[in-house]
Design an enzyme around this catalytic site. Sequence first.
Site, mmCIF file in Angstrom:
data_model
loop_
_atom_site.group_PDB
_atom_site.id
_atom_site.type_symbol
_atom_site.label_atom_id
_atom_site.label_comp_id
_atom_site.label_asym_id
_atom_site.label_seq_id
_atom_site.Cartn_x
_atom_site.Cartn_y
_atom_site.Cartn_z
ATOM 1 N N ASN A 7 0.774 -0.895 0.118
ATOM 2 C CA ASN A 7 0.230 -0.298 -0.011
ATOM 3 C C ASN A 7 0.673 1.052 -0.317
ATOM 4 O OD1 ASN A 7 -1.606 2.095 0.674
ATOM 5 N ND2 ASN A 7 -3.490 0.587 1.804
ATOM 6 N N ARG A 97 -2.921 -2.095 -3.358
ATOM 7 C CA ARG A 97 -3.613 -1.126 -3.776
ATOM 8 C C ARG A 97 -3.169 0.446 -4.642
ATOM 9 N NH1 ARG A 97 -4.258 4.244 0.377
ATOM 10 N NH2 ARG A 97 -6.066 5.122 -0.259
ATOM 11 N N HIS A 185 -11.520 5.713 -1.440
ATOM 12 C CA HIS A 185 -11.976 4.668 -0.725
ATOM 13 C C HIS A 185 -12.786 3.421 -0.808
ATOM 14 C CE1 HIS A 185 -11.406 8.098 2.119
ATOM 15 N NE2 HIS A 185 -10.095 7.611 2.078
ATOM 16 N N GLY A 213 -11.784 8.929 7.885
ATOM 17 C CA GLY A 213 -10.379 8.982 8.939
ATOM 18 C C GLY A 213 -9.502 10.049 8.787
ATOM 19 N N ASN A 214 -8.090 10.153 7.623
ATOM 20 C CA ASN A 214 -7.356 11.417 7.636
ATOM 21 C C ASN A 214 -9.088 11.917 6.518
ATOM 22 O OD1 ASN A 214 -5.658 12.614 9.932
ATOM 23 N ND2 ASN A 214 -4.629 10.757 9.357
ATOM 24 N N ARG A 244 -8.273 18.362 4.960
ATOM 25 C CA ARG A 244 -8.400 19.033 3.426
ATOM 26 C C ARG A 244 -10.190 19.807 3.589
ATOM 27 N NH1 ARG A 244 -8.691 12.814 0.851
ATOM 28 N NH2 ARG A 244 -6.502 12.506 1.982
ATOM 29 N N ILE A 350 -11.303 7.500 13.325
ATOM 30 C CA ILE A 350 -12.263 8.331 13.959
ATOM 31 C C ILE A 350 -13.123 8.052 14.176
ATOM 32 C CG2 ILE A 350 -13.959 10.870 13.932
ATOM 33 C CD1 ILE A 350 -11.704 12.465 12.427
ATOM 34 N N GLY A 351 -14.002 6.976 12.783
ATOM 35 C CA GLY A 351 -15.455 6.441 13.567
ATOM 36 C C GLY A 351 -14.708 4.654 13.873
ATOM 37 N N GLU A 402 -8.118 -2.782 5.066
ATOM 38 C CA GLU A 402 -8.321 -2.712 3.587
ATOM 39 C C GLU A 402 -6.830 -3.989 2.804
ATOM 40 O OE1 GLU A 402 -7.447 1.636 4.327
ATOM 41 O OE2 GLU A 402 -8.962 2.361 2.677
#
Length: 414
Positions: A7, A97, A185, A213-214, A244, A350-351, A402
Site C-alpha cells: 500500500n 492498492r 476509499h 480517517g484523515n 482537506r 475517527i469512526g 483494506e
Amino acid sequence: MKILVLNAGSSSHKCCLYTIKGAIPESPATPLWEAQLDWHAPNHAALVVKTAAGEQREEDLSSVTRADALSHLLETLWQGETQAIQNLQEIDVVGHRVVHGGQAYQASVRVTDEVKDAIATLSPLAPTHNPAHLEGIEIIERLLGQVPQVAVFDTAFHSQMPAAAAIYPGPYDWIEQGIRRYGFHGISHQYCTQRAFQILGRTVERLIVCHLGNGASLTAVKNGQSINTTMGYTPLDGLMMGTRSGAVDPGILIHLMRQGHTADQLDRLLNKESGLKGISGISHDLRKIEDAIVSDQPASKRGASLTAIANGSERAKLARDIYLHRLKSCLGEMLVSLGGLDALVFTAGIGEHSASIRAETCEALAFLGLQIDLAQNDSSPVDQDIARANSTARVLVIKTQEDWAIAQACYEHL
Ligand code: ADP
C-alpha cells in the site's frame, strides 16, 4: 498461498504478508509480518517491522532512495529476527492498492504492461498516489521477477454508480474528458459492506458507510452496490477532513485566482491547510482538537460531555462543530439517495475510535428511530452492532481492513 500486500502512498509504504489456505476465512486474518516506511524527508525514512510472533524492529534510514528503502524493507521479510519466510520466491502473488483506476478498471486486475500504462496515464488525477503505486509495482518486478501482481483499485467499488450521481452538472463535454465523480476509499467501503453483512448474518438493502480517517468519505450502498458517494473527481470533495476542506463553493476558487493565487497555491491551501487543521490552527488530529476543548475548561467541568462544553478553545470547538455539521449534511444526502436506512457503519480512525462523534452523529438520526446503546458505544467496540434492540436501523463499528481485502482479491484472482 503467501500474499504480499503493498500500500504505497506519497509519504509512506505499508506492506504486509498474509497466508491463506483453503477457503477464505470469514473473519480477517492477522498478517504474518507487517512493515511500514514513513518518509520524513526525500532521503530519510523510518522503518518499523512487526511479526505475528511478536518480533519488532525499528530503524532510521538516511541517505536512501525510495527503491533502496523498499528493497531493505522487503529484506526484513526473509532475513534477521523479523524473518517470516525463507526466501522471496515463496511469495505467490503481490497485491497493490491503486488509488485511481479511472473508468477503465471496474474490478481488480492482473498487472500487465497495459495496466501499468493506464496507472501512469491516470497519474494527473492522483498525482501523489498513482506514481508511488507504479514505483512499487516496478520494484517488485525487479526483486521478484515474474511473480503475479494484482492491482486493486479504490475507485472500482463506485464504478457502477448511476450516471445522475456520477456526472457533474457542468458542460456536457466534461463527460468526454473523463471529468466525473469517481469516488475513493472503495476498498474500505466494499470491505465494510461485506463485513457488516457478515456481522448481521444477513444482507441489508440500504446501508451507509462512514469512512472517517484523515481522509473521509461516505458511501450510500444499495443492495451491496455503491450508488452515491461524497468524494468526487478527486479525494478533495465531500466531508471536512484532517487537512482537506472537502466541498467548498467553487466560486471561492475563482475569486482567489482573480486575486492572483496559482493552481499550486490553491492545491496546497485546500489539501494541506484546510479542514480540521485549517480551522482549529492546532492539528489535523481530532484527538488534539478535543483535548484543546477540554483543557480549556475549568477543572470542575472536565470530563463533562463534549456537547455540554460551552467555553472551549473557540477555534478547536468551531472545527469540531463544522466537522459534525458537514458529516450530518452529507449523511442527509446519502440517506435520501437510499430512501431510508437499514444500517449505518462507522470505520477508520475517527469512526472506529471516537465514541463522541458516533454518539452525536446518531443523535442527529434519532428522528428516524435510530438508537444506539451508549454504554456499548463507549466500550471501544470492534466489529460490533451497537444499536439498541428497538432501533429502526443497525449501527456497526467496523475496523477497516483494506490490506486484508486486497489479499482476498489476490486469492480470488489466482
Ligand atoms: P488515514 O486516513 O491516514 O488512514 P486513520 O484512519 O488512521 O487515517 O485515521 C487517523 C485519524 O483518526 C487521526 O488523525 C485522528 O484524527 C483520528 N483518531 C484516531 N483515534 C481517535 C480517537 N480515539 N478519538 C478521536 N479521533 C481519533
